[in-house]
Design a protein around this motif. Structure first.
Motif, PDB file in Angstrom:
ATOM      1  N   SER A 551      -0.852   1.858 -19.223  1.00 56.64           N
ATOM      2  CA  SER A 551      -2.052   2.181 -19.996  1.00 56.64           C
ATOM      3  C   SER A 551      -3.273   1.461 -19.441  1.00 56.64           C
ATOM      4  N   ARG A 552      -3.109   0.199 -19.102  1.00 49.97           N
ATOM      5  CA  ARG A 552      -4.233  -0.548 -18.519  1.00 49.97           C
ATOM      6  C   ARG A 552      -4.635   0.032 -17.167  1.00 49.97           C
ATOM      7  N   ALA A 553      -3.652   0.387 -16.368  1.00 49.78           N
ATOM      8  CA  ALA A 553      -3.962   0.961 -15.061  1.00 49.78           C
ATOM      9  C   ALA A 553      -4.688   2.296 -15.216  1.00 49.78           C
ATOM     10  N   THR A 554      -4.289   3.096 -16.207  1.00 50.74           N
ATOM     11  CA  THR A 554      -4.951   4.377 -16.445  1.00 50.74           C
ATOM     12  C   THR A 554      -6.390   4.164 -16.883  1.00 50.74           C
ATOM     13  N   GLU A 555      -6.619   3.192 -17.758  1.00 52.86           N
ATOM     14  CA  GLU A 555      -7.966   2.923 -18.236  1.00 52.86           C
ATOM     15  C   GLU A 555      -8.877   2.467 -17.108  1.00 52.86           C
ATOM     16  N   ARG A 556      -8.313   1.823 -16.094  1.00 56.54           N
ATOM     17  CA  ARG A 556      -9.095   1.314 -14.964  1.00 56.54           C
ATOM     18  C   ARG A 556      -9.177   2.304 -13.807  1.00 56.54           C
ATOM     19  N   LEU A 557      -8.470   3.426 -13.923  1.00 61.30           N
ATOM     20  CA  LEU A 557      -8.437   4.402 -12.834  1.00 61.30           C
ATOM     21  C   LEU A 557      -9.791   5.099 -12.696  1.00 61.30           C
ATOM     22  N   ARG A 558     -10.279   5.170 -11.465  1.00 59.37           N
ATOM     23  CA  ARG A 558     -11.536   5.849 -11.171  1.00 59.37           C
ATOM     24  C   ARG A 558     -11.286   6.946 -10.140  1.00 59.37           C
ATOM     25  N   TYR A 559     -11.941   8.067 -10.373  1.00 60.76           N
ATOM     26  CA  TYR A 559     -11.794   9.192  -9.445  1.00 60.76           C
ATOM     27  C   TYR A 559     -12.209   8.800  -8.030  1.00 60.76           C
ATOM     28  N   ARG A 560     -13.272   8.002  -7.893  1.00 59.79           N
ATOM     29  CA  ARG A 560     -13.724   7.581  -6.557  1.00 59.79           C
ATOM     30  C   ARG A 560     -12.627   6.825  -5.821  1.00 59.79           C
ATOM     31  N   SER A 561     -11.825   6.068  -6.540  1.00 58.85           N
ATOM     32  CA  SER A 561     -10.774   5.289  -5.881  1.00 58.85           C
ATOM     33  C   SER A 561      -9.647   6.172  -5.359  1.00 58.85           C
ATOM     34  N   LEU A 562      -9.596   7.443  -5.778  1.00 61.28           N
ATOM     35  CA  LEU A 562      -8.590   8.379  -5.297  1.00 61.28           C
ATOM     36  C   LEU A 562      -9.067   9.163  -4.078  1.00 61.28           C
ATOM     37  N   CYS A 563     -10.355   9.092  -3.797  1.00 59.30           N
ATOM     38  CA  CYS A 563     -10.941   9.801  -2.652  1.00 59.30           C
ATOM     39  C   CYS A 563     -11.152   8.795  -1.520  1.00 59.30           C
ATOM     40  N   VAL A 564     -10.451   8.966  -0.433  1.00 62.78           N
ATOM     41  CA  VAL A 564     -10.362   7.944   0.608  1.00 62.78           C
ATOM     42  C   VAL A 564     -11.718   7.453   1.120  1.00 62.78           C
ATOM     43  N   PRO A 565     -12.640   8.318   1.517  1.00 62.90           N
ATOM     44  CA  PRO A 565     -13.911   7.790   2.044  1.00 62.90           C
ATOM     45  C   PRO A 565     -14.643   6.917   1.027  1.00 62.90           C
ATOM     46  N   ASP A 566     -14.667   7.343  -0.241  1.00 65.84           N
ATOM     47  CA  ASP A 566     -15.329   6.556  -1.279  1.00 65.84           C
ATOM     48  C   ASP A 566     -14.595   5.246  -1.527  1.00 65.84           C
ATOM     49  N   ASP A 567     -13.273   5.312  -1.603  1.00 64.66           N
ATOM     50  CA  ASP A 567     -12.482   4.117  -1.893  1.00 64.66           C
ATOM     51  C   ASP A 567     -12.634   3.058  -0.815  1.00 64.66           C
ATOM     52  N   LEU A 568     -12.508   3.458   0.433  1.00 66.95           N
ATOM     53  CA  LEU A 568     -12.607   2.492   1.529  1.00 66.95           C
ATOM     54  C   LEU A 568     -13.994   1.864   1.589  1.00 66.95           C
ATOM     55  N   ALA A 569     -15.037   2.679   1.382  1.00 65.67           N
ATOM     56  CA  ALA A 569     -16.402   2.152   1.413  1.00 65.67           C
ATOM     57  C   ALA A 569     -16.651   1.233   0.229  1.00 65.67           C
ATOM     58  N   ASP A 570     -16.185   1.618  -0.959  1.00 67.69           N
ATOM     59  CA  ASP A 570     -16.394   0.792  -2.147  1.00 67.69           C
ATOM     60  C   ASP A 570     -15.705  -0.562  -2.010  1.00 67.69           C
ATOM     61  N   ARG A 571     -14.558  -0.577  -1.348  1.00 68.07           N
ATOM     62  CA  ARG A 571     -13.819  -1.844  -1.195  1.00 68.07           C
ATOM     63  C   ARG A 571     -14.201  -2.586   0.077  1.00 68.07           C
ATOM     64  N   GLY A 572     -15.034  -1.986   0.914  1.00 66.39           N
ATOM     65  CA  GLY A 572     -15.527  -2.669   2.096  1.00 66.39           C
ATOM     66  C   GLY A 572     -14.485  -2.931   3.159  1.00 66.39           C
ATOM     67  N   ILE A 573     -13.465  -2.109   3.239  1.00 67.69           N
ATOM     68  CA  ILE A 573     -12.401  -2.349   4.227  1.00 67.69           C
ATOM     69  C   ILE A 573     -12.393  -1.295   5.331  1.00 67.69           C
ATOM     70  N   HIS A 574     -13.335  -0.337   5.268  1.00 68.56           N
ATOM     71  CA  HIS A 574     -13.299   0.769   6.230  1.00 68.56           C
ATOM     72  C   HIS A 574     -13.657   0.333   7.641  1.00 68.56           C
ATOM     73  N   THR A 575     -14.309  -0.814   7.788  1.00 67.45           N
ATOM     74  CA  THR A 575     -14.709  -1.270   9.126  1.00 67.45           C
ATOM     75  C   THR A 575     -13.841  -2.406   9.650  1.00 67.45           C
ATOM     76  N   LEU A 576     -12.820  -2.808   8.907  1.00 70.09           N
ATOM     77  CA  LEU A 576     -11.991  -3.937   9.334  1.00 70.09           C
ATOM     78  C   LEU A 576     -11.114  -3.523  10.519  1.00 70.09           C
ATOM     79  N   LYS A 577     -11.180  -4.314  11.550  1.00 72.15           N
ATOM     80  CA  LYS A 577     -10.511  -3.969  12.812  1.00 72.15           C
ATOM     81  C   LYS A 577      -9.015  -3.787  12.642  1.00 72.15           C
TER      82      LYS A 577
END
Length: 784
Positions: A551-577
Motif C-alpha cells: 500500500s505504501r509503495a502504491t501511494e508513492r508510485l509515480r507514472y514518471r518513474s515508470l517511463c525510463v527517460p523521465d525516471d533516469l533523468a529525475d534520479r540523475g543516473i542517466h549520465t553515470l559511466k
C-alpha cells in the motif's frame, strides 16, 4: 433443420497447403450463393476432441445460415489434430508450384529462410492429395526419391459438402459462429481451432464452366473452444478502431464481445490501497486461453532441499561457504559477489546494476532527518572539497527506505525478526565509483540511532551495510518487482480484456506482453504470498507487513518513474559511466517507443482519432481507477488526447512487463545466492551503539539455515528463463506476420539485435558483465 436430401458428400480437391487443415465444408446460403469453409486446427496431439462442432455463417446484413453440424451423422468427420513433418533440405532456392493446375489459389509464400532450409509439409489425411498437386523445383535430384519414401500414400478423409437454402442472401460473410457441444457418452474435451477460411463459390453460366472460387476470407481463432463457452463468433483478422467500423453487425459484435468478457473477467481487491487484481483464485477459472505451460530449464536443487529442519543460525562462514560452493560453483556472477560483497565500491555498484537499480537517486539537499554535517563527512570526500560543494556538483546520491518505517516484522522459526528504514548517503568519486559514506538505520535521528561511517570498526560498518541490503530486499521484492511488473501487468491485462475487443489494434499489440501475468499472479497469491509460502517462512516483511508495504509503495508510485527517460533523468543516473542498467534501459526503451509509435501511426491518423476512440478512453480510465487507484498525484493519465501520450503509455506497459522484469527478476540468484550480500530478514534489532561487535557475531543476526535455503530454492525457480521462453518482440500471433505490422516487427527486431550485439561487445571489456537488459535475454512478458 437440414434434411439429408439437401446434403451432398463428395471428395474435394486440395484448397490450400496448411499443416493444420482437416476438413472442408461447403454451405449454400441461397440459390446463387455457395461457400466453401475450411476449418484449421493445430497439429498438437492433444488438440482433438470427441465433441460436435456446429458452424454458422453470418452476413453483413445480419442474416445467417442455420447451424451446421460438420462432424456428426453417418459420414461424420472427426475433430482430429493435424500433423506436420519437417524435412531439412540443401540451401538451393526452393519453389512450390501446382501441377496439374489447381482451381484453388495458394496463399503467397514468404521469402525463403537462410540455409539450411526447413520445409514443413502436411501429412496424414491429405498426404496423397498433396502428392498429386505439389512438385518442388530447383532442389537436389535425390529429393524425389526421398519425398516418395518419406510421405507414403495414406487414406484420405472424405471432405464434407453441405448445401443449405436460405430465404435471404447473406451478402458479405462478416462473422463465423462456432459452437462445441459434448457428445453423449464421450469425454467433454476442449478443442483448439486455429481459424476458419471461407470462400464464396460463383455459378458460371457458360457451358462446362461449373463453380468458380472467389478469394478466401480468413477468420482467425487461435484459441481453445469449450462446450461451456457456448457460441464463439469469429471475425476476419483485419484490426480496426470502432469509428472505422462500417457494418452495424460488426459494431454490435464488438459490444457483445466486451460485455461477455466483462461478465467473466471482474475486478477484486487484493489488499486495501493496492492495485486491484482479477477476481479469480484458480487456473481452472482462468481457462485454457489465458493460461500457459512453461518448460522448466531443469534446476538442480538437491543441495538446498535437505536443510528444512535446521531452524538455527549458521555456525560459521565456513559452513555457509560450503553450502554456497555446492550451489554456486557454476555461477560466475554469484562467485564474484561472494568475493566482493563487503567492499564499499561493490555496495554502490549494486545500487546501479544489482537486483534493484530503482532506488538510488541524486540529491542536492540533505534529508532533514539525517543527523550528519559536513565536518563528519569531509574525510570521505575529495581533498579540498566540502559536502556543500559535492552536493552542488551533483556527486552525492541518496538511498531512502522510509516506506519501511513502522512496518511490522515477521516471526520465523518462532523468532521475532526485525526491519530497518535506513538513510544512506553515497559519493560518486572521480573514478566513477559510487561509495557509501554515511548510513543511518532508522528514520528518526537520536542517540540510539547512530550514523555509521566508513571509518567505524570493520564489523560495525559491514553490519550497517548488511542492514541496508536487507531493507533493499524488502523494497525490491514488493515494490520494484511485484508492484511495478507483476501487478501493473495484471491491471493492464485485465483492463485490456474488459475494454479493448480483440479486433482493436492495441489489444493485439499488448496481449503478447501482458497475458501471462494473470496466471503467474494467481499462482503467486496462492503460494508465495500465502500462509506457509516463502514470504511467510523466510522474509522479514511477512504476511502481516505485505499489504502495508504494498500500500505504501502504491501511494508513492509515480507514472514518471515508470517511463525510463523521465525516471533516469529525475534520479540523475542517466549520465553515470558505470550505470549499465541506465544505458541499456534507455536504448531498449527507445527501440520499443519507435515500434509502438509506428504501430499507433498505422491505426490513428491524428490526435482526433485518439480522443474519439471510446474503447481506448474506457481502457485508460479503468487502469487509472483500478491500477493507480484514482490517485491524482500518481500522474497517471486519466484520458488520452494525443498520439504521443498514447505511445508513451503503451511503451511503458510493454517495457515494465518485459525489460524491467528481466532486470529485477532474472538477476536475483546471481546477487542473492551469497546470502550475507542480501539477507531476507534479520534476527536482531538494528544496532544502537558502535564497537561492540565481531565479524563472526554477524552470522547470528543473519537468517537461519532453513529460511536461507527455502528462499534460495524459490529464487532458483523464479530466476531462470524458461527453456522455451519467447524473447522480446518475437511474436507468434498471426496479426504480426504480414503488412504494416510485419514491417514494424522486422524493424524493431533489427534494432534489438543491434543493441544485443553492442551489449555483448561492451561486456567483453568488463570484469563483471551486465547482460540482464540484453534484448536476446529479455522475456517478452512476465511469465515467471
Amino acid at each position: 433443420m437440414i434434411s439429408n436430401s439437401n446434403i451432398e458428400h463428395r471428395r474435394m480437391p486440395l484448397s490450400s497447403v496448411h499443416a493444420n487443415t482437416w476438413f472442408c465444408v461447403c454451405v449454400m446460403a441461397s440459390a446463387m450463393e455457395e461457400f466453401q469453409v475450411i476449418v484449421h486446427t493445430l497439429p498438437a496431439p492433444t488438440s482433438g476432441t470427441y465433441s460436435i462442432l456446429r458452424l454458422t455463417l453470418i452476413g453483413s446484413e445480419g442474416s445467417e445460415t442455420p447451424p451446421i453440424s460438420v462432424n456428426a451423422g453417418a459420414n461424420q468427420h472427426h475433430l482430429l489434430p493435424g500433423s506436420v513433418s519437417s524435412l531439412c533440405l540443401p540451401s538451393s532456392p526452393l519453389y512450390l508450384s501446382l501441377t496439374p493446375p489447381c482451381p484453388f489459389a495458394l496463399p503467397p509464400l514468404p521469402p525463403p529462410p537462410p540455409p539450411p532450409l526447413s520445409v514443413s509439409i502436411l501429412t496424414g489425411s491429405l498426404c496423397c492429395l498433396i502428392k498429386h498437386y505439389l512438385i518442388l523445383d530447383s532442389i537436389s535430384p535425390n529429393f524425389k526419391a526421398l519425398y516418395l519414401k518419406f510421405f507414403p500414400p495414406l487414406s484420405l478423409f472424405q471432405a464434407c459438402v453441405v448445401r443449405v437454402w436460405s430465404q435471404v442472401a447473406l451478402g458479405r460473410v462478416v462473422l463465423v459462429r462456432l459452437r462445441l457441444e459434448a457428445r453423449t457418452g464421450f469425454p467433454d474435451l476442449d478443442w483448439h481451432c486455429r481459424g476458419v477460411e471461407v470462400r464464396r463459390l460463383c455459378d458460371r453460366q457458360e457451358e462446362g464452366a461449373g463453380l468458380q472460387h472467389q478469394g478466401a476470407e480468413h477468420f482467425p481463432c487461435c484459441r481453445w473452444l469449450r462446450s461451456v463457452d457456448g457460441d464463439v463468433e469469429l471475425r476476419n483478422g483485419d484490426m480496426c478502431l470502432l469509428n472505422s467500423e462500417t457494418v452495424q453487425t460488426l459494431k454490435d459484435h464488438r459490444l457483445k464481445d466486451l460485455h461477455t468478457k466483462q461478465q467473466h473477467i471482474r475486478w477484486r481487491t487484493f489488499a486495501e490501497g493496492v492495485p486491484h487484481c482479477v477476481d479469480m483464485t484458480s487456473l481452472k477459472e482462468l481457462g485454457p486461453n489465458l493460461s500457459y505451460t512453461r518448460q522448466s530449464p531443469g534446476i538442480n536443487l538437491q543441495y538446498l532441499r535437505g536443510f528444512a529442519e535446521r531452524a538455527e543460525s549458521w555456525s560459521s562462514f565456513t559452513e555457509l561457504e560450503t553450502m554456497f560452493s555446492h550451489n554456486g560453483s557454476q555461477n560466475t556472477v554469484a562467485k564474484y559477489v561472494q568475493a566482493h560483497w563487503a567492499e564499499d565500491w561493490f555496495f554502490g555498484y549494486q545500487c546501479l546494476n544489482g537486483c534493484n537499480p530503482l532506488m538510488v537517486r541524486q540529491t542536492r539537499l540533505l534529508p532533514p532527518n539525517l543527523s550528519i554535517n559536513s565536518d563528519i563527512l569531509c574525510p570521505f570526500l575529495p581533498d579540498g572539497s566540502s559536502l556543500e560543494q559535492e552536493l552542488e556538483r551533483g556527486s552525492i546520491f541518496l538511498l531512502d527506505y522510509e516506506m519501511l518505517e513502522g512496518v511490522p516484522a515477521n516471526v520465523i522459526n518462532g523468532k521475532q525478526q526485525f526491519l530497518a528504514a535506513p538513510l544512506v548517503l553515497l559519493h560518486l568519486n572521480q573514478e566513477g565509483e559510487l561509495k557509501p559514506i554515511a548510513i543511518q538505520l532508522q528514520q528518526a535521528p537520536g542517540p540510539q540511532n547512530p550514523v555509521f561511517l566508513p571509518s567505524d570498526p570493520g564489523p560495525d560498518w559491514l553490519l550497517a551495510k548488511t542492514w541496508v541490503r536487507c531493507s533493499d530486499f524488502q523494497c525490491h521484492q514488493l515494490s520494484s518487482h511485484f508492484l511495478r511488473t507483476h501487478l501493473l501487468g495484471e491491471v493492464c491485462c485485465t483492463a485490456t480484456l474488459r475494454q479493448l475487443p480483440e479486433v482493436h489494434p492495441l489489444h493485439q499489440l499488448l496481449m503478447p506482453h501482458i497475458k501471462t501475468t494473470l496466471q503467474i499472479n494467481i499462482q503467486a497469491r496462492a503460494s508465495l504470498l500465502a500462509a506457509n509460502g516463502v514470504f511467510d517462512k523466510a522474509v522479514g516483511c511477512g504476511l502481516e507487513a505485505l499489504p502495508v508495504l504494498l500500500s505504501r509503495a502504491t501511494e508513492r508510485l509515480r507514472y514518471r518513474s515508470l517511463c525510463v527517460p523521465d525516471d533516469l533523468a529525475d534520479r540523475g543516473i542517466h549520465t553515470l559511466k558505470h550505470c549499465y542498467y541506465a544505458h541499456d534501459a534507455l536504448r531498449v526503451w527507445t527501440a520499443l517507443h519507435r515500434f509502438v509509435s509506428g504501430w499507433v501511426d498505422v491505426y490513428y491518423l491524428g490526435d482526433q482519432d485518439v480522443e474519439q476512440d471510446s474503447e481506448l478512453q474506457s481502457w485508460i480510465t479503468e487502469i487509472y481507477t483500478h491500477g493507480f487507484l484514482q490517485l491524482p498525484h500518481s500522474g497517471c493519465p486519466q484520458s488520452f488526447q494525443t498520439k504521443p501520450e498514447l505511445s508513451q503509455f503503451v511503451t511503458m506497459v510493454i517495457y515494465c512487463c518485459s525489460a524491467l522484469h528481466a532486470a529485477v527478476n532474472f538477476s536475483q540468484v546471481d546477487f542473492d545466492l551469497w546470502m550475507p550480500n542480501c539477507p531476507a530478514s534479520m534476527t536482531h534489532p538494528p544496532p544502537q551503539t558502535k564497537g561492540m561487535l565481531t565479524e563472526d557475531e554477524i552470522l547470528s543476526i543473519l537468517p537461519d539455515v532453513n529460511s536461507t535455503c527455502n528462499l534460495l530454492i524459490t529464487l532458483f525457480l523464479l530466476s531462470q528463463p524458461a527453456a522455451d521462453y519467447v524473447p522480446l518482440c518475437q511474436y507468434r500471433e498471426p496479426v504480426f506476420s504480414s503488412g504494416a505490422p510485419r514491417r514494424l516487427v522486422e524493424k524493431v527486431q533489427a534494432e534489438l539485435r543491434a543493441i544485443s550485439d553492442e551489449i555483448t561487445d561492451r561486456n567483453k571489456k568488463l570484469e563483471l558483465p551486465y547482460d540482464y537488459m540484453s534484448p536476446d535475454r529479455i522475456e517478452n512478458s512476465v511469465a515467471i
